[in-house]
Design a protein around this motif. Structure first.
Motif, PDB file in Angstrom:
ATOM      1  N   TYR A  53     -11.040  56.610 -41.705  1.00 18.86           N
ATOM      2  CA  TYR A  53     -12.500  56.733 -41.577  1.00 18.86           C
ATOM      3  C   TYR A  53     -13.176  56.535 -42.933  1.00 18.86           C
ATOM      4  O   TYR A  53     -14.225  55.908 -43.035  1.00 18.86           O
ATOM      5  CB  TYR A  53     -12.889  58.091 -40.998  1.00 18.86           C
ATOM      6  CG  TYR A  53     -12.695  58.200 -39.497  1.00 18.86           C
ATOM      7  CD1 TYR A  53     -12.543  57.068 -38.717  1.00 18.86           C
ATOM      8  CD2 TYR A  53     -12.678  59.438 -38.874  1.00 18.86           C
ATOM      9  CE1 TYR A  53     -12.359  57.167 -37.349  1.00 18.86           C
ATOM     10  CE2 TYR A  53     -12.493  59.549 -37.499  1.00 18.86           C
ATOM     11  CZ  TYR A  53     -12.334  58.411 -36.752  1.00 18.86           C
ATOM     12  OH  TYR A  53     -12.151  58.519 -35.396  1.00 18.86           O
TER      13      TYR A  53
ATOM     14  N   TYR B 107      -3.282  63.485 -39.391  1.00 22.08           N
ATOM     15  CA  TYR B 107      -4.654  63.961 -39.541  1.00 22.08           C
ATOM     16  C   TYR B 107      -5.265  63.418 -40.828  1.00 22.08           C
ATOM     17  O   TYR B 107      -6.386  62.917 -40.847  1.00 22.08           O
ATOM     18  CB  TYR B 107      -4.649  65.489 -39.516  1.00 22.08           C
ATOM     19  CG  TYR B 107      -5.961  66.138 -39.889  1.00 22.08           C
ATOM     20  CD1 TYR B 107      -7.142  65.771 -39.260  1.00 22.08           C
ATOM     21  CD2 TYR B 107      -5.996  67.133 -40.860  1.00 22.08           C
ATOM     22  CE1 TYR B 107      -8.330  66.381 -39.593  1.00 22.08           C
ATOM     23  CE2 TYR B 107      -7.181  67.749 -41.194  1.00 22.08           C
ATOM     24  CZ  TYR B 107      -8.349  67.376 -40.564  1.00 22.08           C
ATOM     25  OH  TYR B 107      -9.520  67.978 -40.899  1.00 22.08           O
ATOM     26  N   TYR B 108      -4.500  63.504 -41.929  1.00 24.93           N
ATOM     27  CA  TYR B 108      -5.018  62.987 -43.204  1.00 24.93           C
ATOM     28  C   TYR B 108      -5.140  61.463 -43.157  1.00 24.93           C
ATOM     29  O   TYR B 108      -6.053  60.883 -43.727  1.00 24.93           O
ATOM     30  CB  TYR B 108      -4.126  63.428 -44.363  1.00 24.93           C
ATOM     31  CG  TYR B 108      -4.007  64.916 -44.456  1.00 24.93           C
ATOM     32  CD1 TYR B 108      -5.159  65.713 -44.437  1.00 24.93           C
ATOM     33  CD2 TYR B 108      -2.787  65.557 -44.525  1.00 24.93           C
ATOM     34  CE1 TYR B 108      -5.081  67.087 -44.484  1.00 24.93           C
ATOM     35  CE2 TYR B 108      -2.687  66.935 -44.578  1.00 24.93           C
ATOM     36  CZ  TYR B 108      -3.840  67.683 -44.555  1.00 24.93           C
ATOM     37  OH  TYR B 108      -3.764  69.058 -44.583  1.00 24.93           O
TER      38      TYR B 108
ATOM     39  N   GLN C 200      -5.850  59.744 -40.553  1.00 26.38           N
ATOM     40  CA  GLN C 200      -7.067  59.479 -39.791  1.00 26.38           C
ATOM     41  C   GLN C 200      -8.309  59.558 -40.698  1.00 26.38           C
ATOM     42  O   GLN C 200      -9.172  58.681 -40.672  1.00 26.38           O
ATOM     43  CB  GLN C 200      -7.165  60.525 -38.679  1.00 26.38           C
ATOM     44  CG  GLN C 200      -8.465  60.532 -37.947  1.00 26.38           C
ATOM     45  CD  GLN C 200      -8.378  59.721 -36.691  1.00 26.38           C
ATOM     46  OE1 GLN C 200      -7.466  59.907 -35.900  1.00 26.38           O
ATOM     47  NE2 GLN C 200      -9.289  58.815 -36.513  1.00 26.38           N
ATOM     48  N   ILE C 201      -8.368  60.621 -41.500  1.00 26.23           N
ATOM     49  CA  ILE C 201      -9.511  60.783 -42.391  1.00 26.23           C
ATOM     50  C   ILE C 201      -9.548  59.628 -43.392  1.00 26.23           C
ATOM     51  O   ILE C 201     -10.609  59.076 -43.700  1.00 26.23           O
ATOM     52  CB  ILE C 201      -9.430  62.134 -43.136  1.00 26.23           C
ATOM     53  CG1 ILE C 201      -9.431  63.274 -42.128  1.00 26.23           C
ATOM     54  CG2 ILE C 201     -10.590  62.287 -44.099  1.00 26.23           C
ATOM     55  CD1 ILE C 201      -9.143  64.616 -42.738  1.00 26.23           C
TER      56      ILE C 201
END
Lengths: 373, 313
Positions: free
Chosen positions: B38, B31-32, B34-35
Motif C-alpha cells: 500500500y 501483514y507488513y 501488505q502495508i
C-alpha cells in the motif's frame, strides 16, 4: 522534525513489538467503526462484545477467556483486507467475525479462505460472499430467501391465492426477491396474475397499477425500497385497490410509514428481527443490551450477537481451536437458538432460519409472525 | 557499448526486484508486506500528483477518478481477456505459467496507464483553462463523474463491485512501477521540458511570453500524472482482488493531495509523506476507536512542523 520522526520510529517499534503472550484465545472482528457506514459497524461491535462478555462470565470457551481484537476498516474495502491480514497473520486469531457490508466482506473473505481461518459474517446478504470458499459463513438470510418466506406467508397465513408482483427492474435485490416469490408461490399452488415493473426514482405508477387492478389480485407483492413503496401504496389506494401490500426488508425504514401514511395500513413485510417479538430469547437479549448500552438494539447488533454466539457454539462442539475443526462444526450448525431466529447452516454455508413478518398498524410497525423456512 | 550497458542495467534491475520479492514473501509477515505494498502504491500516486500540483502548479483533486479508470480497466482486462491470453500463451506458445501471468499483468498495467492518460487528456483539455480554486472544483467534479459512470456500468459489477480479480501485485511489480514512476517524473522535471512546468507554476503569463505553449505543457503534465495514477489503481485492484467505486471517492483524492502538500515540492518529500501517511494509521491501531482522531492530530502537528521548516529555509 527529525526528532519527531525518531520518536515516531521508536513508538512504531514498541507498538509492533509488543505481541503479548497469554492464555487467552483471540477472536478477530473487523468492522466499519469510522467512515460512511460507521453506525452499522458500531452496532455490530456492540452486539459481538455483549456476546463474548456473557461467554466470558460463564467461564469462556473451552476453559479459556476470549479476547476480542476489533479492527476498524474505515468503511473501505482495501482497509478491510489490511485489517483481516493483520488479525490473521499478526494477532493469529482463531476465527474472524465481520463485516456488515458485502463490499468489505468480499475484500476480507479471500484472505480468511487462503489462511484457513473460519469467518462468520453477520449481515452481508450478497450471495457471492459465501461462494468465496468453504471457510466463509453467514448468519443472515440471503435476498432470495425472503421471497420464499413472503410467498409462504401469503399463501399459508393470509390464505391468498391470486397475487400480482410489482418489481423494481433496475435493482437485482428486487428482481431476486420477485423471482423467488413467484417460484415458491406457484409451487404452493397459488396464481401470479400480472407482473409489472418500475425503475428506482420513478414517482408515477398509476399506469402499471391500473393494469394490475384490472386483473383483480387479492394482494400486491412489492419487493422495492422504502423510497418508492410509500408512493406506490398511495397511488394504489387512490385507484381503489383495497387488498394488502407485501414487501421485504427494503421497507424497513420510518420513511415507509411517513410517505405511505394511511395507505400502508395493514401491509406486511419481512425482516431479520422485531424488537417487540415476545420470544424470551429476544426479550432477554434486549434487556441485557439496554443495561449495557442504554439503547434498543437494531438489526445489526442482533446479527452481530448471533454471529458471535453461533461461532462460540461451534467452537464448543469442535472442542478445539483449529480452523479446520471449527469450520466443520460451523458447517454442522443445526437449529441454534439465536435472537434473530433458529439458525441452521445449509450446504452453501448460508443460514436457513426464520424471518419475522411485521405488520403496519396505526402508523407503527408491529411484530406479526415468525415464518420458518 | 552504451546500449549493452543499458540492457545489462535493465536486467540487473529486474533481477534485483525479482529476488527482493522472493526474499520478502519468504521472510516478512504478510501483514507488513501488505502495508509495504500500500505504501508503494501511495508513493506512485503521490509522485504522479506531485508533477501536476507541485511542479506545474495546477491544483488537481481528481486523482482518484484516474485511479478508478486504471483499476477497472486493468481488472476487466485480466478477468475477461486474461484467461484467453493465458491459454494462448501456455498452449500455443508453450510458455510456463510464470511468463504467462508476467505478460498478462504487464499488458494490464500498460492498458490501465494508457486509458487513464486518455481520460486525463479528455478532462484536461477543457478544465485546464481554469485556475486555482475553480480548477480544483472542476477536477473534483470530473473525478466524481468518472466514479459514478463506473458505478452504473453493469459489465464491471456496478454497485455490487468487481469480484474475483486475480492477485498479481507483488513486490516485483510494485518495485518496477515505483522505480519507473520515479525515473520518468524525476528525469522529466530536471529536463528542459521540466523547466517549462516550473515556469508555468511561477508565472503563467511570463512563461507564455517566453514562448512556452502553456496549454500543451499543462495538459501534458496532467496526462502523465493520470497515466501513473492509472498504474497505481491497477496495482491496487490486483492487490485487493475486489473493487468497489466507494474506494475512489473524492476523499481518496484528498488523501493524495495531503501527501503532496505535506511532502512539499520535491519528489522525495512526496514519497516520504506517502510512506509516513500509509504507516501512520496502522501504527495507531493501538488506539482502537480513537485511531482516526489521533491520526488527524498527528497530521496537524506534522503540517505545523512542516510550515516552520518552510519558513526557516
Amino acid at each position: 522534525m527529525r526528532k519527531f520522526l525518531l520518536v515516531l520510529a521508536v513508538g512504531m517499534g514498541l507498538v509492533m513489538g509488543c505481541g503479548k503472550k497469554s492464555d487467552d484465545v483471540k477472536i478477530g472482528v473487523y468492522a466499519s467503526l469510522t467512515g460512511n457506514t460507521a453506525t452499522f459497524g458500531e452496532s455490530m461491535r456492540k452486539g459481538i462484545e455483549l456476546a463474548f462478555e456473557e461467554i466470558n462470565a460463564q467461564g469462556g470457551l473451552l476453559g479459556k477467556k476470549v479476547r476480542l481484537i476489533v479492527e476498524d476498516d474505515q468503511s473501505k474495502p482495501e482497509e478491510a483486507k489490511t485489517a483481516v491480514v493483520k488479525l490473521i497473520k499478526r494477532d493469529r486469531v482463531v476465527a474472524v467475525l465481520g463485516e456488515v457490508a458485502s463490499s468489505r466482506s468480499l475484500a476480507g473473505a479471500p484472505e480468511c479462505q487462503r489462511s484457513s481461518v473460519p469467518m462468520v459474517t453477520p449481515a452481508s446478504t450478497n450471495p457471492k460472499v459465501t461462494e468465496i470458499g468453504d471457510y466463509i459463513f453467514r448468519v443472515c438470510f440471503i435476498d432470495p430467501f425472503q421471497g420464499e418466506v413472503m410467498a409462504k406467508f401469503a399463501y399459508q397465513t393470509l390464505g391468498l391465492r391470486r397475487v400480482a408482483v410489482f418489481t423494481d427492474v433496475k435493482n437485482d435485490y428486487s428482481v431476486g426477491l420477485a423471482n423467488y416469490f413467484e417460484k415458491t408461490f406457484l409451487e404452493l399452488g397459488g396464481k401470479i396474475i400480472g407482473e409489472e415493473s418500475y425503475s428506482e426514482g420513478d414517482i408515477e405508477f398509476r399506469a402499471q397499477l391500473t393494469t394490475i387492478k384490472s386483473q383483480k389480485p387479492e394482494a400486491i407483492f412489492i419487493p422495492g425500497y422504502y423510497t418508492e413503496v410509500g408512493l406506490i401504496a398511495r397511488q394504489a389506494r387512490e385507484l381503489g385497490f383495497q387488498g394488502p401490500l407485501l414487501g421485504g426488508d427494503g421497507w424497513d425504514s420510518p420513511k415507509t410509514v411517513e410517505i405511505g401514511g394511511s395507505a400502508v395500513e395493514g401491509c406486511f413485510f419481512s425482516n431479520h428481527y422485531a424488537s417487540d417479538d415476545p420470544a424470551s430469547v429476544v426479550q432477554d437479549f434486549i434487556r441485557s443490551f439496554k443495561e449495557k448500552y442504554g439503547e434498543v438494539p437494531d438489526a445489526m447488533a442482533v446479527l452481530g450477537y448471533d454471529a458471535a454466539r453461533v461461532l462460540a457454539d461451534a467452537i464448543h462442539r469442535a472442542s478445539s481451536f483449529q480452523g479446520a475443526k471449527i469450520r466443520e462444526a460451523l458447517a454442522q450448525t443445526k437449529g441454534y437458538e439465536g435472537v434473530s431466529g433458529r439458525v441452521t447452516i445449509d450446504q452453501n454455508r448460508n443460514a436457513r432460519k426464520a424471518a419475522v413478518v411485521l405488520k403496519i398498524e396505526n402508523g407503527r410497525v408491529k411484530f406479526f409472525k415468525r415464518v420458518e423456512p | 557499448m552504451k546500449s549493452i550497458r543499458q540492457v545489462l542495467f535493465c536486467v540487473a534491475i529486474l533481477c534485483f526486484f525479482f529476488f527482493l520479492n522472493h526474499f520478502l514473501t519468504l521472510y516478512l509477515n504478510p501483514y507488513y508486506l501488505q502495508i509495504l505494498i500500500y505504501a508503494g502504491i501511495n508513493v506512485i500516486l503521490a509522485i504522479s500528483l506531485n508533477l501536476v500540483n507541485a511542479q506545474t502548479g495546477q491544483f488537481s483533486m481528481g486523482h482518484a477518478g484516474f485511479m478508478a479508470v486504471g483499476a477497472y480497466a486493468s481488472a476487466f482486462f485480466t478477468d475477461r481477456v486474461g484467461p484467453l491470453l493465458h491459454s494462448f500463451f501456455t498452449h500455443v506458445l508453450a510458455f510456463p505459467d510464470f511468463f504467462s501471468s508476467f505478460f498478462i499483468f504487464g499488458f494490464a498495467l500498460v492498458i490501465a496507464g494508457c486509458l487513464s492518460a486518455g481520460a486525463g487528456f479528455i478532462v484536461g483539455l477543457p478544465v485546464l483553462r481554469l485556475r486555482g480554486d475553480y480548477l480544483a472544483i472542476a477536477t473534483l467534479g470530473f473525478g466524481e463523474i468518472i466514479r459514478v459512470m463506473i458505478l452504473n456500468m453493469d459489465v464491471v459489477g456496478g454497485a455490487r463491485g468487481f469480484t474475483d480479480i486475480p492477485i498479481y501485485t507483488n513486490v516485483f511489480w510494485l518495485g518496477l512501477c515505483v522505480y519507473g514512476t520515479w525515473m520518468v517524473i524525476g528525469n522529466l522535471i530536471h529536463s528542459t521540458k521540466g523547466r517549462a512546468f516550473l515556469a508555468i507554476r511561477e508565472d503563467e503569463v511570463a512563461a507564455e511570453c517566453m514562448g512556452i505553449h502553456t496549454t500543451k505543457y499543462k495538459v501534458g503534465a496532467f496526462v502523465i500524472g493520470a497515466f501513473f495514477a492509472g498504474v497505481g489503481g491497477a496495482l491496487l485492484a490486483h492487490e485487493v482482488g475486489y473493487l468497489h467505486t466507494n474506494s475512489f471517492t473524492f476523499l481518496r483524492s484528498i488523501e493524495i493531495v495531503v501527501m503532496v502538500v505535506l511532502g512539499g515540492t520535491s519528489l522525495v518529500g512526496s514519497a516520504l509523506a506517502a510512506i509516513v501517511l500509509t504507516l501512520l494509521p496502522e501504527v495507531l491501531r493501538f488506539f482502537s476507536e480513537y485511531r482516526m482522531v489521533v491520526y488527524s492530530l498527528v497530521l496537524i502537528f506534522l503540517m505545523l512542523a512542516r510550515a516552520k521548516k518552510w519558513k526557516s529555509t
